[in-house]
Enzyme design. Structure first.
Site, short mmCIF file in Angstrom:
data_model
loop_
_atom_site.label_atom_id
_atom_site.label_comp_id
_atom_site.label_asym_id
_atom_site.label_seq_id
_atom_site.Cartn_x
_atom_site.Cartn_y
_atom_site.Cartn_z
N SER A 13 10.01 53.27 15.52
CA SER A 13 10.44 54.03 16.69
C SER A 13 10.86 55.45 16.31
CB SER A 13 11.59 53.31 17.41
OG SER A 13 12.71 53.16 16.57
N CYS A 101 12.01 40.26 26.59
CA CYS A 101 12.70 41.54 26.37
C CYS A 101 11.78 42.70 26.75
CB CYS A 101 13.15 41.66 24.92
SG CYS A 101 14.13 43.15 24.57
N CYS A 198 16.83 38.44 17.67
CA CYS A 198 17.88 39.43 17.40
C CYS A 198 19.27 38.95 17.80
CB CYS A 198 17.55 40.75 18.11
SG CYS A 198 17.59 40.68 19.92
#
Length: 365
Positions: A13, A101, A198
């Site tokens: 990212s 998600c 996560c």
């Protein structure tokens, strides 16, 4: 364009945001706080949404010279991802929280807010590509098959694709992304990839579920309905599991047995031979198309049932009650709750959540 770069704190990212800046876009970085556990710290390479990750994202944004914010999406994440994960297991299904998600958080809640604030698109570090055609945008696999993440993006709709930016899709390898991060002076250049779920940072999914939904002893049955063992909670089992069954009655042929089915209503688990994991048909009612829908209700495609599994040639049929797929060769160990993503060549056509599976092996085989 005004770009909102979703910055997880990882190398992908960060480089994606850097490329958006370099391309001349007006970029703002944002990190999503998905947990209200203020003391949460990263454990090895597990997780992707910790305090350490937020700090890494901020350092990358500072290096790029872009504004940076942390948005609290913890309540939405709890409702749409964690609670869904729990309820799916309680229903005897095997969910994919990364799909939820992407569907509910990164490309729904985040994108909705981005558009409300006047941004044109959300930028992420996913490895996938967008191709513009006369019928609109299409989602395709990344050039690096080893890092391809188009599977987990199969839930995206045509409207969401129109406001999405994937700068890494054409990059031949992850090694090149890390090298680029190092050249740019980004501190996350050698940061390990995140993995596992996560919100279960220690990786103990069985223990986490036992704490959330409780544990109740039940029976383990063979395919004929005979009791061959007991368990401490059906939620702890997944289709295809072999270890930890603690069967008291050996199979007649002496071969290992595998979990074939989880029945939460009766709190029972069904086991059988490995051959019985072969699935000859799957179907699901909840489906979506990543761009233009198929023209014909029946078509040839490839079906992929896990993020890193091989696609299998298949025939798909779309009806009012959902999508049915018959693979050319049986699929291995499919469980209700998994996501089936349909491809035509490299293009992601769409996806559906598997509700029903049909074994390719008769019970008396």
């Amino acid at each position: 364009m005004r770009i909102l770069a979703a910055m997880s704190g990882g190398v992908d990212s960060a480089v994606a945001a850097a490329r958006a800046v370099e391309a001349g876009h007006d970029v703002t970085g944002v990190h999503l706080a998905l947990s209200r556990a203020g003391g949460t710290l990263r454990t090895g390479s597990r997780g992707c949404c910790t305090i350490e990750d937020a700090m890494d994202a901020r350092r990358a944004a500072d290096m790029l010279g872009i504004p940076f914010y942390v948005w609290d999406f913890s309540e939405r994440f709890r409702d749409d991802v964690i609670d869904d994960f729990i309820s799916e297991y309680q229903a005897g299904r095997t969910p994919n929280p990364c799909m939820r998600c992407n569907e509910k958080i990164k490309f729904a809640a985040l994108l909705e807010r981005a558009l409300e604030l006047g941004f044109d698109a959300v930028c992420t570090g996913h490895y996938a590509t967008l191709v513009s055609t006369s019928d609109g945008l299409e989602l395709h696999r990344a050039s690096d098959n080893a890092k391809d993440q188009s599977y987990v993006l199969g839930v995206l709709t045509a409207e969401q694709l129109a406001h999405t930016y994937f700068p890494l899709g054409e990059t031949p390898s992850k090694a090149l992304v890390r090298a680029e991060a190092a050249e740019r002076g980004l501190s996350v250049a050698q940061k390990p990839d995140s993995h596992d779920i996560c919100f279960i940072p220690d990786g103990d999914t069985r223990g986490w579920l036992a704490e959330k939904v409780g544990a109740e002893q039940g029976e383990i049955l063979d395919r004929n309905g005979d009791v061959v063992g007991s368990h401490d909670g059906a939620h702890a089992f997944t289709v295809g599991q072999r270890r930890g069954l603690r069967l008291g009655v050996p199979a007649p042929d002496g071969k290992p047995r595998f979990v074939l089915e989880v029945r939460p209503v009766t709190n029972t688990v069904v086991v059988g031979p490995k051959e019985a994991l072969a699935i000859g048909e799957i179907s699901g009612a909840r489906h979506s198309w990543a761009g233009a829908a198929p023209v014909s209700p029946e078509f040839d495609c490839d079906v992929q049932i896990r993020a890193h599994s091989e696609p299998v040639p298949a025939r798909a049929t779309v009806a009012e009650d959902g999508v049915t797929v018959v693979p050319d060769v049986p699929l291995d160990g499919v469980a209700p709750g998994q996501t089936a993503v349909l491809y035509v060549g490299t293009r992601v056509l769409g996806q559906f959540t598997i509700d029903r599976t049909v074994s390719a092996v008769p019970v008396d085989a």
